[in-house]
Design an enzyme around this catalytic site. Sequence first.
Site, PDB file in Angstrom:
ATOM      1  N   HIS A   1      -2.254 -16.009 -16.221  1.00 21.60           N
ATOM      2  CA  HIS A   1      -2.611 -16.342 -17.595  1.00 21.60           C
ATOM      3  C   HIS A   1      -1.380 -16.296 -18.492  1.00 21.60           C
ATOM      4  O   HIS A   1      -1.158 -17.165 -19.331  1.00 21.60           O
ATOM      5  CB  HIS A   1      -3.666 -15.340 -18.064  1.00 21.60           C
TER       6      HIS A   1
ATOM      7  N   ARG B   1     -14.260 -31.488 -15.208  1.00 20.95           N
ATOM      8  CA  ARG B   1     -14.473 -30.694 -13.999  1.00 20.95           C
ATOM      9  C   ARG B   1     -15.743 -29.885 -14.188  1.00 20.95           C
ATOM     10  O   ARG B   1     -15.918 -29.224 -15.216  1.00 20.95           O
ATOM     11  CB  ARG B   1     -13.295 -29.756 -13.764  1.00 20.95           C
TER      12      ARG B   1
ATOM     13  N   CYS C   1      -3.335 -31.851 -11.528  1.00 18.58           N
ATOM     14  CA  CYS C   1      -3.690 -31.231 -12.812  1.00 18.58           C
ATOM     15  C   CYS C   1      -3.368 -29.737 -12.815  1.00 18.58           C
ATOM     16  O   CYS C   1      -3.722 -29.032 -13.743  1.00 18.58           O
ATOM     17  CB  CYS C   1      -5.165 -31.470 -13.141  1.00 18.58           C
TER      18      CYS C   1
HETATM   19  C1  PEP Z   1      -5.680 -25.488 -10.136  1.00 26.27           C
HETATM   20  O1  PEP Z   1      -6.182 -24.703  -9.323  1.00 26.27           O
HETATM   21  O2  PEP Z   1      -4.533 -25.959 -10.037  1.00 26.27           O
HETATM   22  C2  PEP Z   1      -6.438 -25.895 -11.320  1.00 26.27           C
HETATM   23  C3  PEP Z   1      -6.015 -26.863 -12.114  1.00 26.27           C
HETATM   24  O3  PEP Z   1      -7.589 -25.210 -11.577  1.00 26.27           O
HETATM   25  P1  PEP Z   1      -7.593 -23.737 -12.255  1.00 26.27           P
HETATM   26  O4  PEP Z   1      -6.188 -23.378 -12.625  1.00 26.27           O
HETATM   27  O5  PEP Z   1      -8.495 -23.851 -13.425  1.00 26.27           O
HETATM   28  O6  PEP Z   1      -8.162 -22.921 -11.139  1.00 26.27           O
HETATM   29 MG    MG Z   2      -8.269 -24.216  -9.437  1.00 25.09          MG
END
Ligand code: PEP
Ligand code: MG
Length: 598
Positions: free
Chosen positions: A200, A336, A523
Amino acid sequence: MSAAAEGTLHDGDGRVLAGVGVSAGRVIGRVKRMPDPVQPPADGAPLPEGADVDSETARLKAATQAVAAGLKARAAAATGDAAAVLKATALMAGDRTLLKSATTLVASGTSAESAIWEAADAVATQLTALGGYMAERATDVLDVRARIVAELRGVPAPGIPDSDEPFVLCAVDLAPADTATLDPAKVLALVTSDGGPQSHTAIIARSLGLPAIVAATGTTALADGDLVFVDGITGTVTRDPGPAEEEIAASYANRAALPDFDGAGTLADGHAVPLLANVGSGSDAVASAEAGAEGVGLLRTEFCFLGRDKEPTHEEQVEAYRAVFDAFPGRKVVVRTLDAGADKPLPFLTDDSEPNPALGVRGYRTDGATPGVLARQLAAIAEAAELSEADVWTMAPMISTPAEAERFAQLCAEAGLRRPGVMVEVPSAAVLAGQLLQRVDFASIGTNDLTQYTMAADRQLGALAELNDPWQPAVLHLIQATADGGRAAAGTGAAAGPGAPAGTEAAAVAVAADSAAKPVGVCGEAAADPALAVVLVGLGVATLSMNRRALPAVAAILRTVDLAEAQRLAGLALGAASATEAKQLVRAELPDLERFGL
Ligand code: PEP
Ligand code: MG
């Protein structure tokens, strides 16, 4: 690159402390440490020696008033999210019911610390039971309680320290609530001894454009007032900086200004690479549209409902999604479905007693354990899409098999959603990407999770930060496999019948028809690293989605290479023996990174 940046913990005299650089920037400043969390007092502790009910009540009232006044003053000086959080907390500190219950406990012979602790507990429990907005206020009560106890003890208040001078914030790690009050005008850089590149703290630092280093274990010894040089590019913290570090910091401060993103991601040869935004709310989407994002590549729907103990209603969902869609009329918005579990628990979907939540019932898998929530969410997305002008695409997180992809496509079709897709976050999905993509229209690679699962390294664990790096060549090979799968699945889909399995002659023909390839985007946080963005494009990735603040840097560096060069650099990274080597080899070929201080 220095020995420290290669991964050793510190240089010979311990002046240079190494971690993992997660957000670029080079600054010199004095350290301020995040205070330790406030420890609970003993249950029902009696009045302190020498105190009586009157003096203890007066002490409690004075502490409460001091906390409320301090928060009010900070709220008045803050803006945006920070002001809202501080204002809500200040109101809670002045709450009469809370004070009344605490003074009643003091009157019965309990110490002020224990009384406020117990009283706040009861209020928080009541608020949680009310659910919805009220439940979210429980965190404010618990924050206020910690502040009042700190005031009573005469120790620093928890949370981001206050200061008139800008400072380098050193912490073990930051909690999401801390980051809301982080003022980028006051914090010069972030250094944590824990946390990984996908933590985070790292995500927030990048979103605020602050230099940041995580997993810098040696920095626990730094104390308030220590002067340090923080280099977010090499991932090092240098104590007692001298003329050499001053020169580097000054030249960073004089770096070439990045041009604003003009809303069209391209390579030097005109090859288009749409640059999209990762968003978690309507206001995020509006700000991203203003920053030039060409659409949304990841709407994290669970961020709209974090902390909720009940499934949001159809109307709540439609409203939340519309707020995002309306910011991008006529543009692509990739939604998503709820990614509950592990680092993003949602009490109505996840079981917090699982021994290993990252490998548990999370993401798409929750549909098996709690049927109905996914179908209802898809119905809400479909209605919001119907009511807006956005081009809505829908994807499921944590897809692991072709059968799951097929079922998700079916559910989307039943809901009337035209563009089903999958996230590639699990190595099995990357390996079988061709088969998955025969069943859906697109894939988006979540490099944060794909890295943790490929390297078997918890993305939240600072100790494993070197493994948890999307520059790891093994991760890059899986990204390439996914992009190849997109080309192999060209022209397939529900309408086209079963497609050619990857590796067959038919697949080779499909590879030639690149323009018909099923689009594969990224992403995860990897897309926000300008050098890695070049590599991703070279590996065959079609679109990149990132925090809006990364758009100008990624756009500027992409424009310095053509497709052939991006492919050459991808080849260098694929052939490297380590993440450090891959990064070094590629960065050395992109001189504009240095010019822009990236
Ligand atoms: C990832 O896992 O790269 C992603 C974009 O999803 P999150 O960070 O929300 O798990
Ligand atoms: Mg993820």
